[in-house]
Design an enzyme around this catalytic site. Structure first.
Site, PDB file in Angstrom:
ATOM      1  N   ARG A   1       0.819  -1.217   0.000  1.00 11.49           N
ATOM      2  CA  ARG A   1       0.000   0.000   0.000  1.00 11.49           C
ATOM      3  C   ARG A   1       0.856   1.273   0.000  1.00 11.49           C
ATOM      4  NH1 ARG A   1      -5.604  -1.028   1.893  1.00 11.49           N
ATOM      5  NH2 ARG A   1      -6.078  -2.842   0.645  1.00 11.49           N
TER       6      ARG A   1
ATOM      7  N   ARG B   1      -3.486   6.498   1.064  1.00 11.57           N
ATOM      8  CA  ARG B   1      -4.052   7.716   1.655  1.00 11.57           C
ATOM      9  C   ARG B   1      -3.154   8.438   2.648  1.00 11.57           C
ATOM     10  NH1 ARG B   1      -9.360   4.527   3.108  1.00 11.57           N
ATOM     11  NH2 ARG B   1      -7.695   2.994   3.111  1.00 11.57           N
TER      12      ARG B   1
ATOM     13  N   ARG C   1      -6.348  11.096  -6.251  1.00 12.10           N
ATOM     14  CA  ARG C   1      -7.604  10.370  -6.089  1.00 12.10           C
ATOM     15  C   ARG C   1      -8.793  11.311  -6.244  1.00 12.10           C
ATOM     16  NH1 ARG C   1     -10.397   6.652  -1.469  1.00 12.10           N
ATOM     17  NH2 ARG C   1     -11.678   8.472  -1.086  1.00 12.10           N
TER      18      ARG C   1
ATOM     19  N   ASP D   1      -6.530  -3.138  -7.652  1.00 11.15           N
ATOM     20  CA  ASP D   1      -7.081  -3.797  -6.468  1.00 11.15           C
ATOM     21  C   ASP D   1      -7.395  -5.249  -6.802  1.00 11.15           C
ATOM     22  OD1 ASP D   1      -8.147  -2.916  -3.628  1.00 11.15           O
ATOM     23  OD2 ASP D   1      -9.507  -4.446  -4.407  1.00 11.15           O
TER      24      ASP D   1
ATOM     25  N   TYR E   1     -14.565 -12.390  -0.409  1.00 11.33           N
ATOM     26  CA  TYR E   1     -15.271 -11.122  -0.689  1.00 11.33           C
ATOM     27  C   TYR E   1     -16.452 -11.352  -1.625  1.00 11.33           C
ATOM     28  CZ  TYR E   1     -11.458  -8.600   1.562  1.00 11.33           C
ATOM     29  OH  TYR E   1     -10.561  -8.129   2.483  1.00 11.33           O
TER      30      TYR E   1
HETATM   31  O1  CP3 Z   1       0.035  -2.344  -2.365  1.00 10.12           O
HETATM   32  C1  CP3 Z   1      -0.300  -1.440  -3.147  1.00 10.12           C
HETATM   33  O2  CP3 Z   1      -0.109  -0.232  -2.933  1.00 10.12           O
HETATM   34  C2  CP3 Z   1      -0.882  -1.824  -4.504  1.00 10.12           C
HETATM   35  C3  CP3 Z   1      -2.282  -1.582  -4.665  1.00 10.12           C
HETATM   36  C4  CP3 Z   1      -3.207  -2.430  -3.842  1.00 10.12           C
HETATM   37  C5  CP3 Z   1      -4.413  -1.926  -3.299  1.00 10.12           C
HETATM   38  N1  CP3 Z   1      -5.101  -2.969  -2.763  1.00 10.12           N
HETATM   39  C6  CP3 Z   1      -4.849  -0.525  -3.351  1.00 10.12           C
HETATM   40  C7  CP3 Z   1      -5.945  -0.092  -2.457  1.00 10.12           C
HETATM   41  C8  CP3 Z   1      -3.143  -3.788  -3.543  1.00 10.12           C
HETATM   42  C9  CP3 Z   1      -2.039  -4.784  -3.802  1.00 10.12           C
HETATM   43  C10 CP3 Z   1      -4.352  -4.120  -2.870  1.00 10.12           C
HETATM   44  C11 CP3 Z   1      -4.671  -5.476  -2.442  1.00 10.12           C
HETATM   45  C12 CP3 Z   1      -5.919  -5.732  -1.725  1.00 10.12           C
HETATM   46  N2  CP3 Z   1      -7.130  -5.119  -1.867  1.00 10.12           N
HETATM   47  C13 CP3 Z   1      -6.061  -6.765  -0.772  1.00 10.12           C
HETATM   48  C14 CP3 Z   1      -4.984  -7.750  -0.375  1.00 10.12           C
HETATM   49  C15 CP3 Z   1      -3.966  -7.150   0.514  1.00 10.12           C
HETATM   50  C16 CP3 Z   1      -4.434  -6.790   1.878  1.00 10.12           C
HETATM   51  O3  CP3 Z   1      -4.418  -5.582   2.169  1.00 10.12           O
HETATM   52  O4  CP3 Z   1      -4.763  -7.703   2.647  1.00 10.12           O
HETATM   53  C17 CP3 Z   1      -7.383  -6.724  -0.321  1.00 10.12           C
HETATM   54  C18 CP3 Z   1      -7.992  -7.634   0.734  1.00 10.12           C
HETATM   55  C19 CP3 Z   1      -8.047  -5.692  -1.029  1.00 10.12           C
HETATM   56  C20 CP3 Z   1      -9.493  -5.310  -0.947  1.00 10.12           C
HETATM   57  C21 CP3 Z   1      -9.647  -3.926  -0.493  1.00 10.12           C
HETATM   58  N3  CP3 Z   1      -9.320  -2.808  -1.233  1.00 10.12           N
HETATM   59  C22 CP3 Z   1     -10.140  -3.481   0.749  1.00 10.12           C
HETATM   60  C23 CP3 Z   1     -10.596  -4.398   1.876  1.00 10.12           C
HETATM   61  C24 CP3 Z   1     -10.113  -2.090   0.732  1.00 10.12           C
HETATM   62  C25 CP3 Z   1     -10.677  -1.158   1.751  1.00 10.12           C
HETATM   63  C26 CP3 Z   1      -9.750  -1.005   2.921  1.00 10.12           C
HETATM   64  C27 CP3 Z   1      -9.200   0.378   2.970  1.00 10.12           C
HETATM   65  O5  CP3 Z   1      -8.001   0.527   3.218  1.00 10.12           O
HETATM   66  O6  CP3 Z   1      -9.992   1.330   2.756  1.00 10.12           O
HETATM   67  C28 CP3 Z   1      -9.547  -1.687  -0.503  1.00 10.12           C
HETATM   68  C29 CP3 Z   1      -9.294  -0.309  -0.941  1.00 10.12           C
HETATM   69  C30 CP3 Z   1      -7.903   0.022  -1.393  1.00 10.12           C
HETATM   70  N4  CP3 Z   1      -7.110  -0.745  -2.192  1.00 10.12           N
HETATM   71  C31 CP3 Z   1      -7.223   1.239  -1.110  1.00 10.12           C
HETATM   72  C32 CP3 Z   1      -5.990   1.171  -1.784  1.00 10.12           C
HETATM   73  C33 CP3 Z   1      -4.924   2.224  -1.848  1.00 10.12           C
HETATM   74  C34 CP3 Z   1      -7.783   2.394  -0.313  1.00 10.12           C
HETATM   75  C35 CP3 Z   1      -8.747   3.053  -1.242  1.00 10.12           C
HETATM   76  C36 CP3 Z   1      -8.890   4.538  -1.075  1.00 10.12           C
HETATM   77  O7  CP3 Z   1      -8.074   5.307  -1.634  1.00 10.12           O
HETATM   78  O8  CP3 Z   1      -9.876   4.912  -0.438  1.00 10.12           O
END
Ligand code: CP3
Length: 342
Positions: A23, A27, A36, A73, A150
């Site tokens: 990540r 944010r 964003r 994602d 999911y």
């Molecule tokens: O690592 C990175 O920076 C690469 C991009 C990436 C994202 N999600 C961006 C993201 C990667 C590799 C993921 C993987 C992901 N997404 C996983 C597996 C890894 C983990 O964290 O366990 C999972 C379970 C998801 C599903 C997902 N996406 C969830 C549960 C959420 C909401 C949680 C949150 O932090 O709000 C997301 C959103 C998400 N994916 C964000 C980002 C940067 C936040 C979105 C935003 O900008 O609001």
């Protein structure tokens, strides 16, 4: 000279490990929040290749990480298969649920996903051109079990209850879903590699909730199938597997699946990982993400202890899970300095 990340993935023991962070585009960075906002929302950002490439590059410019991870994602693949997907601000993802055969039947086959995912491949092509020559590019997908949790529940769940329930109540349907996701993931990652990803990572965030035979059947076997299919097509591309919170099941995971590197969460110690996991090859991890919020000497001490504990073999420095939005960017710079001066 090959990129530092690729050298570690090839099994080289290095004096200073390559560093990146799960990540890392997120944010906690003001420049991410600005881009964003420009995109409108999170999903629009994922599908806007220019802006997705821009946020991927932001942490590289700011911190000089050794690797960039594609901004996308794991839930884009179910969307490409036909699931509805949206994000509720402050809560997380929502999807249409899979409760029975009729819901599964609405999904398309894995041949049809690439039109939908074309912007993701374009993001990779842009990044291949724009990344500094020393920075490696990582593609990724969710593991079938994690993505299925999911898709079945329609949202994130604490204990993956709905997925476990479907697994026991309608095993045939559950297995069909895992098989569809396994084949789709092979095609998705293969296209990412063709577009320019130099390595790919398989995120099994909920692997830890699979126990005993279930772990073999639904974490280990799908990973093995994906990795062997990718190796047949792209023999020189290394693969990182992240069976998060696998505990004892980290032992032997690389050998059993063919993964070149196993990513570690922060529930295990680096000393334990050196002894039981790194003996089989490269490991990645595993600083607690909380340090990025709290900082201080504890951050420096833990980052250096991990670096030293894993110095005897191939190691990629990372957090044990994603950096959280309340983190301080100064702590990231502090972590990098600590690792490089350990
Ligand atoms: O690592 C990175 O920076 C690469 C991009 C990436 C994202 N999600 C961006 C993201 C990667 C590799 C993921 C993987 C992901 N997404 C996983 C597996 C890894 C983990 O964290 O366990 C999972 C379970 C998801 C599903 C997902 N996406 C969830 C549960 C959420 C909401 C949680 C949150 O932090 O709000 C997301 C959103 C998400 N994916 C964000 C980002 C940067 C936040 C979105 C935003 O900008 O609001």
């Amino acid at each position: 000279m090959a990129k530092l990340l690729m050298r570690a993935l090839a099994g080289e023991t290095l004096p200073t490990p390559p560093i990146w962070m799960m990540r890392q585009a997120g944010r906690y960075l003001p420049e991410y929040r600005a881009t964003r906002a420009e995109a409108g929302d999170f999903l629009s950002l994922c599908y806007n290749s220019d802006l997705a490439a821009e946020v991927t590059l932001q942490p590289i410019r700011r911190f000089g990480f050794d690797a960039a991870i594609l901004f996308a994602d794991i839930l884009l693949l179910p969307q490409a298969l036909g699931a509805d997907l949206w994000f509720v601000t402050g809560e997380g993802p929502r999807l249409s649920t899979i409760e029975g055969e009729a819901d599964f039947a609405k999904l398309g086959g894995h041949d049809d996903i690439h039109d939908h995912l074309a912007p993701i491949y374009e993001t990779i092509r842009i990044l291949s051109r724009e990344l500094p020559e020393e920075t490696a590019l990582i593609g990724f997908a969710g593991a079938p079990w994690t993505v299925a949790t999911y898709m079945i529940a329609g949202r994130g769940t604490k204990d993956q209850g709905p997925a476990h329930a479907l697994k026991s109540e309608n095993r045939a349907l559950f297995v069909q879903l895992i098989d569809l996701l396994t084949e789709a993931t092979i095609e998705y990652l293969s296209k990412q590699i063709e577009a320019g990803a130099e390595t790919v990572k398989i995120f099994d965030s909920w692997a830890g909730s699979l126990k005993g035979q279930d772990f073999d059947d639904f974490a280990l076997k799908p990973a093995k199938r994906i990795i062997s299919a990718l190796k047949a097509r792209h023999p020189d591309v290394p693969i990182i597997a992240f069976p998060r919170e696998a505990g004892d099941r980290y032992i032997g995971f690389a050998k059993a699946t063919g993964a070149d590197c196993v990513a570690l969460d922060n529930s295990i110690t680096a000393e334990w990982a050196a002894k039981y996991v790194q003996v089989d090859g490269c490991v990645q991890g595993n600083l607690a993400p909380g340090h990025m919020v709290t900082g201080g000497q504890a951050l420096v001490d833990d980052a250096q202890a991990i670096t030293r504990a894993l110095r005897g073999g191939p190691h990629i420095f990372n957090l044990g899970h994603g950096i959280t939005p309340d983190s301080d960017p100064d702590n990231v710079a502090k972590m990098i300095d600590a690792v490089r001066s350990a």
